[in-house]
Design an enzyme around this catalytic site. Structure first.
Site, PDB file in Angstrom:
ATOM      1  N   CYS A  85       0.845  -1.202   0.000  1.00  0.00           N
ATOM      2  CA  CYS A  85       0.000   0.000   0.000  1.00  0.00           C
ATOM      3  C   CYS A  85       0.882   1.254   0.000  1.00  0.00           C
ATOM      4  O   CYS A  85       1.550   1.541  -0.978  1.00  0.00           O
ATOM      5  CB  CYS A  85      -0.966  -0.055   1.178  1.00  0.00           C
ATOM      6  SG  CYS A  85      -2.354   1.085   1.027  1.00  0.00           S
ATOM      7  N   HIS A 195      -3.614  -5.574   0.980  1.00  0.00           N
ATOM      8  CA  HIS A 195      -2.896  -5.883   2.219  1.00  0.00           C
ATOM      9  C   HIS A 195      -2.869  -7.371   2.551  1.00  0.00           C
ATOM     10  O   HIS A 195      -3.777  -7.854   3.234  1.00  0.00           O
ATOM     11  CB  HIS A 195      -3.575  -5.152   3.389  1.00  0.00           C
ATOM     12  CG  HIS A 195      -3.378  -3.676   3.371  1.00  0.00           C
ATOM     13  ND1 HIS A 195      -2.371  -3.051   4.074  1.00  0.00           N
ATOM     14  CD2 HIS A 195      -4.056  -2.694   2.740  1.00  0.00           C
ATOM     15  CE1 HIS A 195      -2.443  -1.739   3.876  1.00  0.00           C
ATOM     16  NE2 HIS A 195      -3.457  -1.494   3.072  1.00  0.00           N
ATOM     17  N   GLU A 197      -1.097  -8.792   4.761  1.00  0.00           N
ATOM     18  CA  GLU A 197      -0.919  -8.971   6.210  1.00  0.00           C
ATOM     19  C   GLU A 197      -2.241  -8.915   6.969  1.00  0.00           C
ATOM     20  O   GLU A 197      -2.305  -9.290   8.128  1.00  0.00           O
ATOM     21  CB  GLU A 197       0.069  -7.927   6.763  1.00  0.00           C
ATOM     22  CG  GLU A 197      -0.507  -6.554   7.068  1.00  0.00           C
ATOM     23  CD  GLU A 197      -0.701  -5.672   5.835  1.00  0.00           C
ATOM     24  OE1 GLU A 197      -0.596  -6.181   4.702  1.00  0.00           O
ATOM     25  OE2 GLU A 197      -0.984  -4.463   6.011  1.00  0.00           O
TER      26      GLU A 197
END
Lengths: 223, 80
Positions: A85, A195, A197
């Site tokens: 990002c 994302h 994660e």
């Protein structure tokens, strides 16, 4: 495997990134952006957020933070470097990746799970995935529209439909050719807008991101 | 000396903010509106009385930080 997780003023995904790296067996360490020494680290992640307030352009000021010369050094040494990002925006501004990111096509902030298709496994992020594999992870950005400078981009991930279809309908932010992630020629520097994660356990709605983070961790070699 | 940097998107780079604004102007009755492009202006004051030197310095700043050549073009104007 020691991984530096760079923290700029305004970074806000560093703890999620560190958690996801730990789940995959790496040893993450948060490193403040003024650090001028990343020796001893096997790789580095630039997490999401709003580094330096995103002033001027996203990533424009962050790329001149002291830590970035070390990020460049690691990149040139072939160490895995991942930008997620805002981190992707910083890598583009730093010219470690080609292209740029700007406001979404529909000038709206997008925050929802999206699907991406693995376009290349020649990268530290996708080496553990299979070509054409469809992965569901969240997108969370206003300035996520990738603009390619030419046709020399190295595409790692593209936004797609449930079965991997490429169509403007499945291109959430109007990115050139539905590009969600790119790499450098060597494949050790990778950036992506969504994302991984935030999707590392089924509890989070998807564990697909763990495949990408796991691939990154596997690619780390002792410094 | 003050230099104004006019930053505009490069041709071919979509400007959704501009096209939305153009649509709003048309809906207000400004039927002749063909295109709106939204850029930005950055004023930089540099410690010199020489316009040429000021322009050179600000151009270098544009190339290094103030603009992104993938997305943007710029023009410089000496203000005072």
């Amino acid at each position: 495997m020691r991984v530096a997780v760079a923290v700029f003023p305004g970074t806000n995904c560093e703890h999620d990134v560190a958690y996801a790296l730990e789940l995959q067996g790496a040893a993450p360490e948060l490193v403040w952006h003024t650090s001028e020494d990343l020796s001893g680290f096997d790789g580095v992640v630039l997490p999401g957020g709003f580094a330096h307030g995103d002033y001027l352009r996203t990533g424009a000021i962050a790329r001149f933070s002291p830590i970035m010369s070390e990020v460049s050094r690691l990149a040139q040494a072939g160490r895995p470097v991942l930008g997620i990002c805002n981190g992707f925006q910083i890598l583009c501004e730093a010219r470690l990746l080609s292209g740029a990111l700007m406001a979404n096509r529909d000038t709206s902030f997008i925050c929802r799970p999206i699907r991406v298709r693995v376009e290349s496994t020649n990268s530290v992020l996708t080496a553990g995935a299979s070509q054409g594999q469809v992965i569901q992870i969240p997108l969370n950005s206003y300035e996520g529209r990738f603009v390619a400078p030419g046709d020399d981009d190295l595409v790692v991930l593209r936004y797609c439909g449930p079965d991997g279809e490429l169509d403007e309908r499945f291109n959430p932010n109007g990115s050139t050719d539905s590009i969600a992630g790119t790499s450098n020629a060597a494949g050790n520097v990778v950036g992506l807008m969504p994302h991984p994660e935030r999707a590392v356990e089924e509890l989070l709605g998807s564990a697909d991101g763990a495949l990408l983070i796991g691939s990154f961790v596997t690619s780390l070699q002792p410094a | 000396m003050k230099v104004r940097v006019h930053v505009q998107r490069r041709p071919g780079i979509a400007d959704p903010e501009g096209s939305t604004t153009a649509q709003a102007l048309r809906s207000l009755g400004f039927d002749g509106v063909q295109e709106v492009l939204i850029g930005r202006a950055i004023d930089v004051e540099v410690a010199t009385d020489d316009a040429g030197s000021a322009l050179d310095q600000v151009e270098a700043m544009c190339k290094q930080l103030l603009t992104n050549p993938v997305l943007e073009d710029f023009d410089l104007e000496v203000l005072a």
